[in-house]
Design an enzyme around this catalytic site. Structure first.
Site, PDB file in Angstrom:
ATOM      1  N   GLY A   1      -6.234   0.132   9.058  1.00 42.24           N
ATOM      2  CA  GLY A   1      -5.392  -0.639   9.967  1.00 42.24           C
ATOM      3  C   GLY A   1      -5.848  -2.078   9.918  1.00 42.24           C
ATOM      4  O   GLY A   1      -6.687  -2.503  10.713  1.00 42.24           O
ATOM      5  N   ARG A   2      -5.313  -2.806   8.926  1.00 41.77           N
ATOM      6  CA  ARG A   2      -5.765  -4.177   8.675  1.00 41.77           C
ATOM      7  C   ARG A   2      -5.550  -5.083   9.888  1.00 41.77           C
ATOM      8  O   ARG A   2      -6.422  -5.809  10.295  1.00 41.77           O
ATOM      9  CB  ARG A   2      -5.000  -4.721   7.472  1.00 41.77           C
ATOM     10  CG  ARG A   2      -5.683  -5.840   6.759  1.00 41.77           C
ATOM     11  CD  ARG A   2      -4.873  -6.276   5.571  1.00 41.77           C
ATOM     12  NE  ARG A   2      -3.535  -5.706   5.564  1.00 41.77           N
ATOM     13  CZ  ARG A   2      -2.848  -5.432   4.481  1.00 41.77           C
ATOM     14  NH1 ARG A   2      -3.376  -5.651   3.317  1.00 41.77           N
ATOM     15  NH2 ARG A   2      -1.622  -4.944   4.551  1.00 41.77           N
ATOM     16  N   THR A  62       4.411   2.563   5.647  1.00 36.62           N
ATOM     17  CA  THR A  62       3.036   2.065   5.776  1.00 36.62           C
ATOM     18  C   THR A  62       2.267   2.947   6.748  1.00 36.62           C
ATOM     19  O   THR A  62       2.766   3.221   7.849  1.00 36.62           O
ATOM     20  CB  THR A  62       2.984   0.602   6.269  1.00 36.62           C
ATOM     21  OG1 THR A  62       1.640   0.314   6.703  1.00 36.62           O
ATOM     22  CG2 THR A  62       3.938   0.300   7.410  1.00 36.62           C
ATOM     23  N   ASP A  76      -0.097   2.099   8.441  1.00 40.73           N
ATOM     24  CA  ASP A  76      -0.507   1.293   9.605  1.00 40.73           C
ATOM     25  C   ASP A  76       0.494   1.367  10.761  1.00 40.73           C
ATOM     26  O   ASP A  76       0.147   1.072  11.899  1.00 40.73           O
ATOM     27  CB  ASP A  76      -0.677  -0.179   9.205  1.00 40.73           C
ATOM     28  CG  ASP A  76      -1.847  -0.404   8.268  1.00 40.73           C
ATOM     29  OD1 ASP A  76      -2.576   0.565   7.996  1.00 40.73           O
ATOM     30  OD2 ASP A  76      -2.023  -1.545   7.805  1.00 40.73           O
ATOM     31  N   GLY A 111       0.837  -1.208   0.000  1.00 40.83           N
ATOM     32  CA  GLY A 111       0.000   0.000   0.000  1.00 40.83           C
ATOM     33  C   GLY A 111       0.864   1.247   0.000  1.00 40.83           C
ATOM     34  O   GLY A 111       1.896   1.294   0.677  1.00 40.83           O
ATOM     35  N   ASP A 146       2.738  -0.651  11.526  1.00 43.68           N
ATOM     36  CA  ASP A 146       2.744  -1.940  12.235  1.00 43.68           C
ATOM     37  C   ASP A 146       4.049  -2.706  12.036  1.00 43.68           C
ATOM     38  O   ASP A 146       4.035  -3.877  11.671  1.00 43.68           O
ATOM     39  CB  ASP A 146       1.547  -2.788  11.797  1.00 43.68           C
ATOM     40  CG  ASP A 146       1.513  -3.009  10.289  1.00 43.68           C
ATOM     41  OD1 ASP A 146       2.271  -2.344   9.568  1.00 43.68           O
ATOM     42  OD2 ASP A 146       0.727  -3.856   9.835  1.00 43.68           O
ATOM     43  N   ASP A 201       5.090  -5.025   5.831  1.00 42.90           N
ATOM     44  CA  ASP A 201       5.496  -6.411   6.135  1.00 42.90           C
ATOM     45  C   ASP A 201       5.559  -7.315   4.899  1.00 42.90           C
ATOM     46  O   ASP A 201       6.473  -8.130   4.781  1.00 42.90           O
ATOM     47  CB  ASP A 201       4.624  -7.011   7.247  1.00 42.90           C
ATOM     48  CG  ASP A 201       3.138  -6.850   7.010  1.00 42.90           C
ATOM     49  OD1 ASP A 201       2.753  -6.305   5.955  1.00 42.90           O
ATOM     50  OD2 ASP A 201       2.356  -7.270   7.870  1.00 42.90           O
ATOM     51  N   ARG A 216       0.973  -4.992  -5.040  1.00 41.64           N
ATOM     52  CA  ARG A 216       1.278  -6.167  -4.215  1.00 41.64           C
ATOM     53  C   ARG A 216       1.456  -7.309  -5.218  1.00 41.64           C
ATOM     54  O   ARG A 216       0.487  -7.813  -5.758  1.00 41.64           O
ATOM     55  CB  ARG A 216       0.137  -6.447  -3.237  1.00 41.64           C
ATOM     56  CG  ARG A 216      -0.048  -5.328  -2.203  1.00 41.64           C
ATOM     57  CD  ARG A 216      -1.028  -5.738  -1.119  1.00 41.64           C
ATOM     58  NE  ARG A 216      -1.085  -4.710  -0.084  1.00 41.64           N
ATOM     59  CZ  ARG A 216      -1.995  -3.742  -0.036  1.00 41.64           C
ATOM     60  NH1 ARG A 216      -2.917  -3.653  -0.969  1.00 41.64           N
ATOM     61  NH2 ARG A 216      -1.975  -2.846   0.939  1.00 41.64           N
TER      62      ARG A 216
HETATM   63  O1  F6P Z   1      -1.548  -1.513   4.781  1.00 43.66           O
HETATM   64  C1  F6P Z   1      -2.071  -0.258   4.528  1.00 43.66           C
HETATM   65  C2  F6P Z   1      -3.551  -0.330   4.268  1.00 43.66           C
HETATM   66  O2  F6P Z   1      -4.014   0.971   4.023  1.00 43.66           O
HETATM   67  C3  F6P Z   1      -4.377  -1.006   5.364  1.00 43.66           C
HETATM   68  O3  F6P Z   1      -4.652  -0.166   6.449  1.00 43.66           O
HETATM   69  C4  F6P Z   1      -5.603  -1.407   4.589  1.00 43.66           C
HETATM   70  O4  F6P Z   1      -6.237  -2.497   5.188  1.00 43.66           O
HETATM   71  C5  F6P Z   1      -5.040  -1.801   3.268  1.00 43.66           C
HETATM   72  O5  F6P Z   1      -3.830  -1.104   3.114  1.00 43.66           O
HETATM   73  C6  F6P Z   1      -5.970  -1.490   2.106  1.00 43.66           C
HETATM   74  O6  F6P Z   1      -5.389  -1.978   0.955  1.00 43.66           O
HETATM   75  P1  F6P Z   1      -5.935  -1.696  -0.517  1.00 43.66           P
HETATM   76  O7  F6P Z   1      -5.505  -0.318  -0.917  1.00 43.66           O
HETATM   77  O8  F6P Z   1      -5.316  -2.740  -1.349  1.00 43.66           O
HETATM   78  O9  F6P Z   1      -7.430  -1.778  -0.449  1.00 43.66           O
END
Ligand code: F6P
Length: 325
Positions: free
Chosen positions: A174-175, A129, A131, A14, A133, A106, A75
């Protein structure tokens, strides 16, 4: 140790505000040390499919203030396969790239760990990130901007919540991590913050919301991290059962949290980490994430950096209860 002459940089996973500032710092520090620097577009996919180009000091002009990532990001599914890893390695050889700087979270570091070990390529990671995390850094690039975005959005929600005497459940990103929820929650005076790291005690929340310690209290805001097992909509439904008289609304902030101009803190953090990553590679470091802990640059093995569990500070969770009377 092989002398490093050519390095490459990519962003993966992300996106996060400040990634551009990090790219700029890697490129310019590389050039400062007389290295050739390559950019890889679309994360590990670009490494697999040869989307690689040489970067100059000029290539990163006027990006420090921009959100997103000029190198784009994905990704990559292909990079998880043996065939993908092999193709990526062929491109490393084609451009004679000696070392990599990867910016992400991660997933990015898991890929870096596997690829670096398998082919003996020095790789350092920069934490990027929203997050936050990752262990081994107090803050990741993008986190400060994201929590300020949430704070500004929820301040606006508070205005309308006050006017209508409403309870708002606000779901933030915040997954697997509650760090966006926790700090932004404190900053907006949330009545409760629900995060995946701590089991939710609905009885306690209901007792808190019933208390009415302040007679003139008219709005209530409950912040829910996306990774909470229920999520914002279900939390609102559960609260409605206990408080049928409350006028409840849900607001899911979504990807607004990932965009925008990086804050000053994120630009400075990204710049420091970019310099430290290139200098770390030149010193022979590999397989680590560069972070800043208590103001000092530290290098943490990828394996450890992807375990964020030690990052929730109970002093912060307790503060939510104490301060939101
Ligand atoms: O890891 C960052 C993040 O923004 C998370 O908080 C969220 O769950 C995820 O990415 C969303 O990903 P995408 O943009 O692929 O929907």
């Amino acid at each position: 140790m092989k002398k490093i002459k050519k390095i490459a940089v990519l962003t993966s996973g992300g996106d996060a505000p400040g990634m551009n500032a990090a790219i700029r710092a890697v490129v310019r520090t590389g050039i400062h040390h007389d290295l050739e620097v390559f950019g890889i577009r679309r994360g590990y996919d670009g490494l697999v499919h040869d989307d690689i180009f040489q970067m100059e000091a000029e290539s990163v002009a006027q990006i420090i203030q921009r959100g997103g990532t000029m190198l784009k990001t994905v990704r990559s599914e292909e990079f998880r396969t043996e065939k993908g890893l092999e193709k990526a390695y062929q491109n490393i050889q084609k451009y004679k790239i000696d070392a990599l700087a990867v910016i992400g979270g991660d997933g990015t570091f898991t890929g870096a760990k596997i690829f670096g070990k398998k082919y003996g390529i020095p790789i350092l990671g920069l934490p990027g990130t929203i997050d936050n995390d990752l262990a081994g850094t107090d803050y990741a690039i993008g986190y400060d901007t994201a929590i300020n975005t949430v704070m500004n959005a929820v301040d606006k929600i508070r205005d309308t919540a006050e006017s209508h005497d409403r309870l708002f459940v606000v779901e933030v990103m915040g997954r697997d991590s509650g760090l966006i929820a926790l700090r932004s929650g404190i900053s907006i005076g949330a009545e409760a913050v629900l995060i995946p790291e701590i089991e939710v005690d609905y009885d306690k929340i209901i007792e808190k919301l019933s208390k009415n310690t302040r007679k003139n209290k008219s709005s209530r805001i409950v912040i829910v991290a996306e990774g909470d097992k229920d999520g914002g909509i279900v939390v609102a439904e559960k609260l409605k059962e206990s408080f049928p008289h409350f006028d409840i609304r849900v607001s899911i902030l979504g990807h607004i949290q990932r965009g925008g101009r990086p804050s000053c803190m994120d630009r400075v953090l990204a710049s420091r980490l970019g310099v430290a990553a290139v200098e770390g590679l030149l010193q022979g470091r590999k397989g680590e994430m560069v972070g800043i802990v208590c103001g000092e640059v530290v290098y943490t093995p990828f394996d450890r950096s992807i375990k964020h569990i030690d990052k929730i500070d109970e002093n912060l969770t307790n503060m939510v209860d104490i301060l939101s009377l």
